[in-house]
Design an enzyme around this catalytic site. Structure first.
Site, PDB file in Angstrom:
ATOM      1  N   ASP A   4      23.015  47.537  27.297  1.00 12.76           N
ATOM      2  CA  ASP A   4      23.159  46.407  26.309  1.00 12.76           C
ATOM      3  C   ASP A   4      22.969  44.984  27.036  1.00 12.76           C
ATOM      4  OD1 ASP A   4      23.820  45.219  23.770  1.00 12.76           O
ATOM      5  OD2 ASP A   4      25.866  44.538  24.692  1.00 12.76           O
TER       6      ASP A   4
ATOM      7  N   GLU B 144      18.224  46.781  27.096  1.00 11.43           N
ATOM      8  CA  GLU B 144      17.626  45.703  26.244  1.00 11.43           C
ATOM      9  C   GLU B 144      17.660  44.301  27.121  1.00 11.43           C
ATOM     10  OE1 GLU B 144      19.915  43.267  22.460  1.00 11.43           O
ATOM     11  OE2 GLU B 144      20.759  43.993  24.276  1.00 11.43           O
TER      12      GLU B 144
END
Ligand code: CA
Length: 540
Positions: free
Chosen positions: A243, A278
């Site tokens: 993330d 990401e």
């Protein structure tokens, strides 16, 4: 297109209780529901390779399926729906965060060694991993190490310690090492720095005050993160979705070093470990993260409403330009990492859904999915996209609504995130109805994934353009993997196209499978391939 309807008994996991609200739900666990599902008689044999090229389903557990009647989705609920996930052809699941957290979305973790109690127990997770692996489904979990929750004991102890210091006194890391786990400063560098109440100290929280950013250069913290990674790998986790990687530190070089450190550590415990990052940035920036030598970085150029896939699906970009884009991706990504695996998506939990991007135009929605499923790499399908669930982009909660299983069977349906707008209606039928309709969006997705599972060349093959067959109306590319070559013909226009294969390198090939909007046939007669509007054909 010929199809036959067969019956599949979904055992003991679906409940026939007909009630209208979650609050009044009473589960009838003894009942069974028979669903009609669709098989096609032109299916080829499956040819699934057990490697890191997979078809992923992104599950937000909170909104997926509730097993115990509290209207919050849970791990046991996911287990009960694994037959569905497997039936769709997915062989990987990305689970959004499952660790304890004060928020509904759980991207702010308070304990990296546990399961949020709303989602279940560690035993539930172990069972989930086992059930996934029994079905050939790999498990990827969100690994949120850019920040913790401000309620994480490390951060709480660091703040408590700083509150004991006199003005001007420097922290002693031998007394409280956690101070260096985060970015504490005496200077409020910008508006992402928040004051520790009652002190002269500030901390960085790039997203908000409840998510203090870690100092990922701290060796003690790195050791903790390695221990956490090993803990989950020992539980059977096959990969991490990393993330917020661009927020780790300033710049791709330092962040790549961080990714490479963690990936290298994970590979000593599982040599086949997978990682997908990401980096929500344009192509020029996210592609640099392949310099980390980690397998995958989400392709934010192909995905999201403004991305290449939606342009091609809507016909704003020709099929030939689409193939050129794929060649461009390969050239760029492989220049950083020859072993890269592109990570494809149309949407995720942070963006409006496909139905919103396409204003419920089913043709464009199908074409967007079909084009993505013809690309090299790993497609990640956000739960509910396969049935065209709707969203409104005003609030994140409205991009994460309850999975729309049925209009009549209410058991298992969640309430969704706090304050989400449950009146947002889908223009498409629920799962149970779409399963029965051979030409539904759901069955289009299933068929597209099936093509990937029959033809490993699609995900892994080296792309070549068949120049003679590429123009403004249609395009043909070949993909070669381990001495096996297929061709993929694409018509993304609203008209039928006729493609003469004569005197081309694919003239000896035959139709192997195809995707059409409503079951129209694709034919190959006398060397001419006839493709209806917005269709895709595999030849071999
Ligand atoms: Ca529950």
């Amino acid at each position: 297109m010929k199809k036959k309807i067969i019956s599949l008994l979904l055992v003991s996991t679906m409940f026939a209780t007909m009630l209208t609200g979650c609050e009044s739900k009473k589960q009838d666990e003894g009942s069974q529901v028979t669903e009609n599902v669709v098989e096609y008689d032109y299916y080829q044999d499956l040819n699934i390779i057990d490697d890191n090229y997979r078809n992923f389903y992104e599950i937000f557990v909170y909104s997926f399926y509730d097993s115990d009647g509290d209207c919050i989705g849970d791990l046991q609920g996911v287990i009960e729906k694994l037959d569905y996930v497997e039936y769709m052809g997915f062989n990987g699941i990305w689970f959004m965060p499952i660790m304890p957290s004060p928020s509904y979305h759980k991207y702010d973790v308070t304990d990296y060694y546990a399961i949020d109690e709303a989602y279940g127990t560690m035993e539930d997770f172990e069972k989930l991993v086992e059930e996934c692996h029994n079905r050939g489904i790999n498990v990827v979990i969100d690994f949120v190490i850019n920040h913790s929750s401000s309620e994480h004991p490390w951060f709480v102890q660091a703040c408590d310690y700083l509150k004991t210091l006199e003005v001007g006194q420097e922290p002693d890391l031998s007394v409280c090492p956690y101070v260096d786990y985060y970015h504490f400063t005496k200077e409020q560098k910008n508006n992402t720095y928040y004051q520790v109440a009652g002190t002269e100290w500030y901390y960085e929280g790039a997203f908000w005050s409840g998510m203090p950013d870690f100092n990922l250069q701290n060796e003690g913290l790195r050791k903790e993160i390695e221990d956490i990674a090993k803990f989950w790998i020992d539980k059977g986790v096959d990969g991490f979705r990393m993330d917020a990687v661009k927020h780790f530190d300033a710049g791709a070089d330092v962040n790549n070093a961080t990714l490479n450190w963690l990936y290298t550590a994970c590979k000593q415990w599982n040599p086949d470990f997978y990682m997908v990052s990401e980096v929500w940035e344009p192509m020029v920036t996210f592609s640099k993260y392949y310099g980390s030598q980690t397998p995958s970085v989400f392709n934010f150029d192909a995905g999201q409403e403004t991305g290449m896939l939606f342009k091609a699906a809507k016909g704003y970009m020709s099929a030939t330009q689409f193939v050129d884009e794929l060649l461009g991706y390969d050239k760029t990504f492989s220049s950083y990492n020859p072993d890269y695996i592109d990570a494809l998506f149309l949407t995720n939990h942070d963006m409006g859904r496909v139905a919103e991007a396409c204003v419920n135009n089913e043709k464009n929605m199908k074409m967007a999915a079909g084009l993505m499923m013809m690309m090299n790499g790993n497609p990640f399908v956000y739960y509910g996209e396969e049935i065209g669930m709707n969203s409104t982009s005003d609030m994140d909660e409205n991009k994460r609504l309850p999975m729309y299983w049925s209009d009549v069977v209410r058991a298992g349906v969640t309430d969704g995130p706090p304050n989400c707008n449950l009146s947002i209606e889908s223009s498409f039928e629920a799962v149970d109805e779409q399963l029965k309709d051979g030409y539904s969006l759901l069955n289009y997705y299933r068929h597209a994934i099936r093509l990937r599972n029959e033809n490993p060349e699609i995900a892994r093959g080296e792309i070549a353009k068949v120049e003679a067959l590429c123009n403004e109306h249609h395009a043909v590319m070949t993909k070669t993997y381990e001495d096996s070559t297929i061709a993929i013909a694409i018509n993304n226009t609203d008209e039928e196209v006729h493609i003469s294969l004569e005197n081309t390198e694919i003239m000896e090939m035959a139709i192997r499978g195809y995707l059409t909007l409503q079951g129209e046939e694709i034919t190959l007669k006398d060397g001419v391939l006839v493709m209806p509007a917005k269709s895709i054909c595999i030849l071999k």
